[in-house]
Design an enzyme around this catalytic site. Structure first.
Site, PDB file in Angstrom:
ATOM      1  N   TYR A  17      32.088  18.056  61.376  1.00 21.20           N
ATOM      2  CA  TYR A  17      31.273  17.586  62.998  1.00 21.20           C
ATOM      3  C   TYR A  17      32.127  17.763  63.863  1.00 21.20           C
ATOM      4  O   TYR A  17      31.515  18.120  65.121  1.00 21.20           O
ATOM      5  CB  TYR A  17      31.547  15.883  62.935  1.00 21.20           C
ATOM      6  CG  TYR A  17      31.521  14.966  61.025  1.00 21.20           C
ATOM      7  CD1 TYR A  17      29.941  15.234  61.503  1.00 21.20           C
ATOM      8  CD2 TYR A  17      32.539  14.179  60.526  1.00 21.20           C
ATOM      9  CE1 TYR A  17      29.244  14.583  59.796  1.00 21.20           C
ATOM     10  CE2 TYR A  17      31.587  13.833  59.943  1.00 21.20           C
ATOM     11  CZ  TYR A  17      30.231  14.161  59.257  1.00 21.20           C
ATOM     12  OH  TYR A  17      30.147  13.149  58.037  1.00 21.20           O
ATOM     13  N   ASN A  68      21.992   8.745  65.852  1.00 19.31           N
ATOM     14  CA  ASN A  68      22.906   9.574  65.158  1.00 19.31           C
ATOM     15  C   ASN A  68      23.133   8.437  64.151  1.00 19.31           C
ATOM     16  O   ASN A  68      24.435   7.626  64.334  1.00 19.31           O
ATOM     17  CB  ASN A  68      24.018  10.340  65.774  1.00 19.31           C
ATOM     18  CG  ASN A  68      24.883  11.194  64.359  1.00 19.31           C
ATOM     19  OD1 ASN A  68      24.946  10.793  63.503  1.00 19.31           O
ATOM     20  ND2 ASN A  68      25.193  11.785  64.389  1.00 19.31           N
ATOM     21  N   HIS A  74      21.255   6.678  56.163  1.00 20.41           N
ATOM     22  CA  HIS A  74      20.709   6.462  54.622  1.00 20.41           C
ATOM     23  C   HIS A  74      20.874   6.000  53.307  1.00 20.41           C
ATOM     24  O   HIS A  74      20.393   6.087  53.000  1.00 20.41           O
ATOM     25  CB  HIS A  74      22.276   7.396  53.807  1.00 20.41           C
ATOM     26  CG  HIS A  74      22.717   9.022  54.040  1.00 20.41           C
ATOM     27  ND1 HIS A  74      21.841   9.644  55.113  1.00 20.41           N
ATOM     28  CD2 HIS A  74      24.056   8.910  55.238  1.00 20.41           C
ATOM     29  CE1 HIS A  74      22.313  10.151  55.304  1.00 20.41           C
ATOM     30  NE2 HIS A  74      23.854  10.437  55.870  1.00 20.41           N
ATOM     31  N   ASP A  81      14.113  -0.709  61.015  1.00 22.87           N
ATOM     32  CA  ASP A  81      13.137  -2.174  61.394  1.00 22.87           C
ATOM     33  C   ASP A  81      13.517  -2.162  62.749  1.00 22.87           C
ATOM     34  O   ASP A  81      12.380  -3.006  63.715  1.00 22.87           O
ATOM     35  CB  ASP A  81      13.262  -3.181  60.576  1.00 22.87           C
ATOM     36  CG  ASP A  81      13.115  -3.949  59.257  1.00 22.87           C
ATOM     37  OD1 ASP A  81      11.877  -2.651  58.760  1.00 22.87           O
ATOM     38  OD2 ASP A  81      13.162  -4.424  59.005  1.00 22.87           O
ATOM     39  N   HIS A  94      21.991  14.781  63.506  1.00 23.05           N
ATOM     40  CA  HIS A  94      22.987  14.847  62.575  1.00 23.05           C
ATOM     41  C   HIS A  94      23.776  16.103  63.102  1.00 23.05           C
ATOM     42  O   HIS A  94      22.856  17.051  63.803  1.00 23.05           O
ATOM     43  CB  HIS A  94      22.629  14.699  61.436  1.00 23.05           C
ATOM     44  CG  HIS A  94      22.189  14.497  60.948  1.00 23.05           C
ATOM     45  ND1 HIS A  94      22.787  12.682  61.083  1.00 23.05           N
ATOM     46  CD2 HIS A  94      21.153  13.726  60.660  1.00 23.05           C
ATOM     47  CE1 HIS A  94      21.900  11.656  60.366  1.00 23.05           C
ATOM     48  NE2 HIS A  94      20.498  12.320  60.281  1.00 23.05           N
ATOM     49  N   LEU A  95      25.386  15.703  63.418  1.00 23.48           N
ATOM     50  CA  LEU A  95      25.715  17.433  63.577  1.00 23.48           C
ATOM     51  C   LEU A  95      26.316  18.123  62.521  1.00 23.48           C
ATOM     52  O   LEU A  95      25.657  18.895  62.515  1.00 23.48           O
ATOM     53  CB  LEU A  95      27.494  16.848  63.347  1.00 23.48           C
ATOM     54  CG  LEU A  95      28.035  15.666  65.198  1.00 23.48           C
ATOM     55  CD1 LEU A  95      28.603  14.767  64.779  1.00 23.48           C
ATOM     56  CD2 LEU A  95      28.451  16.584  66.160  1.00 23.48           C
ATOM     57  N   SER A  96      26.202  17.124  61.185  1.00 19.77           N
ATOM     58  CA  SER A  96      26.134  18.219  60.167  1.00 19.77           C
ATOM     59  C   SER A  96      24.626  18.543  59.480  1.00 19.77           C
ATOM     60  O   SER A  96      23.961  18.028  59.674  1.00 19.77           O
ATOM     61  CB  SER A  96      27.151  17.774  59.316  1.00 19.77           C
ATOM     62  OG  SER A  96      26.740  16.525  58.677  1.00 19.77           O
ATOM     63  N   ARG A 105      23.044  12.489  50.741  1.00 16.12           N
ATOM     64  CA  ARG A 105      23.159  12.541  52.610  1.00 16.12           C
ATOM     65  C   ARG A 105      21.743  13.219  53.270  1.00 16.12           C
ATOM     66  O   ARG A 105      21.064  13.157  53.423  1.00 16.12           O
ATOM     67  CB  ARG A 105      23.922  13.351  52.630  1.00 16.12           C
ATOM     68  CG  ARG A 105      25.043  12.728  53.595  1.00 16.12           C
ATOM     69  CD  ARG A 105      26.163  13.506  54.011  1.00 16.12           C
ATOM     70  NE  ARG A 105      27.654  13.535  53.187  1.00 16.12           N
ATOM     71  CZ  ARG A 105      28.801  12.415  53.958  1.00 16.12           C
ATOM     72  NH1 ARG A 105      28.061  11.559  54.866  1.00 16.12           N
ATOM     73  NH2 ARG A 105      29.764  12.063  53.066  1.00 16.12           N
TER      74      ARG A 105
HETATM   75  C1  DQA Z   1      26.037  12.259  60.384  1.00 19.64           C
HETATM   76  C2  DQA Z   1      26.167  12.724  58.834  1.00 19.64           C
HETATM   77  C3  DQA Z   1      25.877  11.654  57.990  1.00 19.64           C
HETATM   78  O1  DQA Z   1      26.075  11.634  56.435  1.00 19.64           O
HETATM   79  C4  DQA Z   1      27.465  10.867  58.123  1.00 19.64           C
HETATM   80  O2  DQA Z   1      27.507   9.800  57.083  1.00 19.64           O
HETATM   81  C5  DQA Z   1      28.129  10.725  59.089  1.00 19.64           C
HETATM   82  C6  DQA Z   1      27.842  11.499  60.192  1.00 19.64           C
HETATM   83  C7  DQA Z   1      26.284  13.554  61.195  1.00 19.64           C
HETATM   84  O3  DQA Z   1      25.809  13.773  62.183  1.00 19.64           O
HETATM   85  O4  DQA Z   1      26.603  15.077  59.976  1.00 19.64           O
HETATM   86  O5  DQA Z   1      28.715   9.026  59.467  1.00 19.64           O
HETATM   87  O6  DQA Z   1      25.574  11.362  59.993  1.00 19.64           O
END
Ligand code: DQA
Length: 139
Positions: A17, A68, A74, A81, A94-96, A105
């Site tokens: 992250y 985010n 997930h 909704d 997503h950061l990752s 994920r």
């Molecule tokens: C996330 C990826 C998700 O799987 C994880 O639960 C997060 C961060 C990301 O920004 O990479 O909390 O959303």
């Protein structure tokens, strides 16, 4: 809009992250938005219900969202909704790189409603998502 545990950025798993805190990322976004004449409002909550209420409350006054949703990405049909009925375009981010991690994920219950998805660029995912949303709204 940031979901669960994103308030812990900076301490939480920096390999995935990055090192930036959420206020630092919000600062970078504010700077970028100012240069584009765009106004941003930020919200983070761990609780799905608070996120759903925030979306419903803000929907009339926003042009779009950067989302985010953290782990709720997930699983959360409630968030799906809420975003669907808000009817405003959003970019999921997503950061990752969620596709290079655990298999759970790789599923997003939001992505098919999104304008697009950006993942894997740490704090730059937010800036890329902002640019993408602005370009989408302008087109
Ligand atoms: C996330 C990826 C998700 O799987 C994880 O639960 C997060 C961060 C990301 O920004 O990479 O909390 O959303």
């Amino acid at each position: 809009m940031n979901g669960p545990k994103l308030d812990l950025l900076g301490q939480r798993n920096p390999a995935h992250y990055g090192q930036r805190t959420l206020p630092e990322i919000e600062g970078l976004l504010t700077e970028r938005a100012r240069s584009q004449d765009v106004r941003l409002a930020f919200f983070q909550a761990d609780d799905e219900g608070r996120l759903v209420h925030w979306i419903a409350n803000e929907a009339p006054s926003v042009d779009g969202w950067l989302v985010n949703a953290g782990r709720l990405t997930h699983t959360s049909h409630a968030l799906r909704d809420a975003l669907g009925s808000a009817g405003k375009p959003f970019v999921e981010l997503h950061l990752s790189n969620v596709y290079s991690r655990e298999t759970f994920r790789r599923t997003s219950v939001l992505a098919d409603l999104a304008v697009g998805v950006i993942a894997g660029f740490k704090e730059n995912s937010y800036l890329l998502a902002l640019d993408a949303l602005i370009a989408h709204l302008a087109s």
